[in-house]
Design an enzyme around this catalytic site. Structure first.
Site, PDB file in Angstrom:
ATOM      1  N   CYS A   8       0.863  -1.192   0.000  1.00 24.94           N
ATOM      2  CA  CYS A   8       0.000   0.000   0.000  1.00 24.94           C
ATOM      3  C   CYS A   8       0.899   1.242   0.000  1.00 24.94           C
ATOM      4  O   CYS A   8       2.062   1.144  -0.401  1.00 24.94           O
ATOM      5  CB  CYS A   8      -0.987  -0.012   1.164  1.00 24.94           C
ATOM      6  SG  CYS A   8      -0.248   0.064   2.801  1.00 24.94           S
ATOM      7  N   ARG A  14      -3.534  -0.554   5.304  1.00 22.37           N
ATOM      8  CA  ARG A  14      -4.082  -1.634   4.503  1.00 22.37           C
ATOM      9  C   ARG A  14      -3.178  -2.855   4.357  1.00 22.37           C
ATOM     10  O   ARG A  14      -3.611  -3.988   4.582  1.00 22.37           O
ATOM     11  CB  ARG A  14      -4.478  -1.114   3.113  1.00 22.37           C
ATOM     12  CG  ARG A  14      -5.621  -0.135   3.148  1.00 22.37           C
ATOM     13  CD  ARG A  14      -5.742   0.659   1.867  1.00 22.37           C
ATOM     14  NE  ARG A  14      -4.607   1.556   1.695  1.00 22.37           N
ATOM     15  CZ  ARG A  14      -4.415   2.331   0.646  1.00 22.37           C
ATOM     16  NH1 ARG A  14      -5.291   2.294  -0.347  1.00 22.37           N
ATOM     17  NH2 ARG A  14      -3.376   3.127   0.589  1.00 22.37           N
ATOM     18  N   ASP A 124      -8.335   3.955   0.966  1.00 22.30           N
ATOM     19  CA  ASP A 124      -7.362   4.368   1.977  1.00 22.30           C
ATOM     20  C   ASP A 124      -8.131   4.815   3.230  1.00 22.30           C
ATOM     21  O   ASP A 124      -8.873   5.792   3.179  1.00 22.30           O
ATOM     22  CB  ASP A 124      -6.545   5.531   1.400  1.00 22.30           C
ATOM     23  CG  ASP A 124      -5.460   6.001   2.348  1.00 22.30           C
ATOM     24  OD1 ASP A 124      -5.472   5.587   3.525  1.00 22.30           O
ATOM     25  OD2 ASP A 124      -4.606   6.779   1.903  1.00 22.30           O
TER      26      ASP A 124
HETATM   27  P1  4NP Z   1      -1.907   2.871   4.036  1.00 22.17           P
HETATM   28  O1  4NP Z   1      -2.593   4.204   4.578  1.00 22.17           O
HETATM   29  O2  4NP Z   1      -1.313   3.188   2.691  1.00 22.17           O
HETATM   30  O3  4NP Z   1      -3.051   1.913   3.942  1.00 22.17           O
HETATM   31  O4  4NP Z   1      -0.872   2.448   5.056  1.00 22.17           O
HETATM   32  C1  4NP Z   1      -1.908   5.421   4.642  1.00 22.17           C
HETATM   33  C2  4NP Z   1      -1.085   5.675   5.706  1.00 22.17           C
HETATM   34  C3  4NP Z   1      -0.416   6.893   5.781  1.00 22.17           C
HETATM   35  C4  4NP Z   1      -0.576   7.830   4.779  1.00 22.17           C
HETATM   36  C5  4NP Z   1      -1.404   7.556   3.711  1.00 22.17           C
HETATM   37  C6  4NP Z   1      -2.066   6.351   3.640  1.00 22.17           C
HETATM   38  N1  4NP Z   1       0.085   9.081   4.863  1.00 22.17           N
HETATM   39  O5  4NP Z   1      -0.115   9.922   3.972  1.00 22.17           O
HETATM   40  O6  4NP Z   1       0.862   9.282   5.798  1.00 22.17           O
END
Ligand code: 4NP
Length: 154
Positions: A8, A14, A124
């Protein structure tokens, strides 16, 4: 041994959840397979999963506390047989690093396992409430069930 990588953006929501779910399914089926996860960004390198991810995993009896944030690198194409992307942005960012048709053939949108050809994205949940995490859990559980069953019959 089959080696699978979940990818991800941040590797705190995720993909660590997808890793925990699939690992649990392999363990219950006594299938020896490796499951890991990483992020296309290094925003959360070395960090623990988001507390909301830990919470939703706990609710379903999956412990992901030992996970630490990883960053996807080109060498992962050599380490893994299959690379599952959570959304189209992750999918494209992984493909940008592919060096060959063999690399490209390893990458798939994870929800195409449960909804073939639809290129559906795991939303997300970072900026959503707890219900966003439960929805993500259900989508990933459905896809991982199919992945675990398909490896079993090989
Ligand atoms: P992930 O979610 O990709 O599912 O781990 C996110 C976690 C952090 C961020 C974006 C999406 N961020 O911009 O910090």
């Amino acid at each position: 041994m089959m080696k699978i990588l979940m990818v991800c953006l941040g590797n705190i929501c995720r993909s660590p959840l997808a890793e925990g779910i699939l690992r649990d399914k392999f363990k219950k089926r006594k299938i020896a397979a490796e499951v890991d996860s990483s992020g296309t960004s290094n925003f959360h390198f070395g960090e623990r999963p988001d507390p909301r991810t830990i919470e939703v995993a706990d609710k379903h009896n999956i412990d992901i506390r030992s996970h630490r944030g990883n960053h996807f690198t080109v060498g992962d194409f050599d380490k893994y047989d299959k690379i599952y992307a959570m959304d189209l942005s992750n999918f494209r960012n992984v493909l940008k690093l592919a060096r060959s048709e063999n690399d490209r053939s390893k990458v798939e949108m994870i929800l195409n396992v449960s909804n073939p050809g639809m290129n559906m994205e795991v939303p997300d949940p970072y900026y959503s409430g707890n219900d966003g995490f439960e929805l993500v859990y259900r989508m990933l559980d459905q896809a991982c069930e199919i992945i675990a069953n398909s490896v079993e019959t090989k």
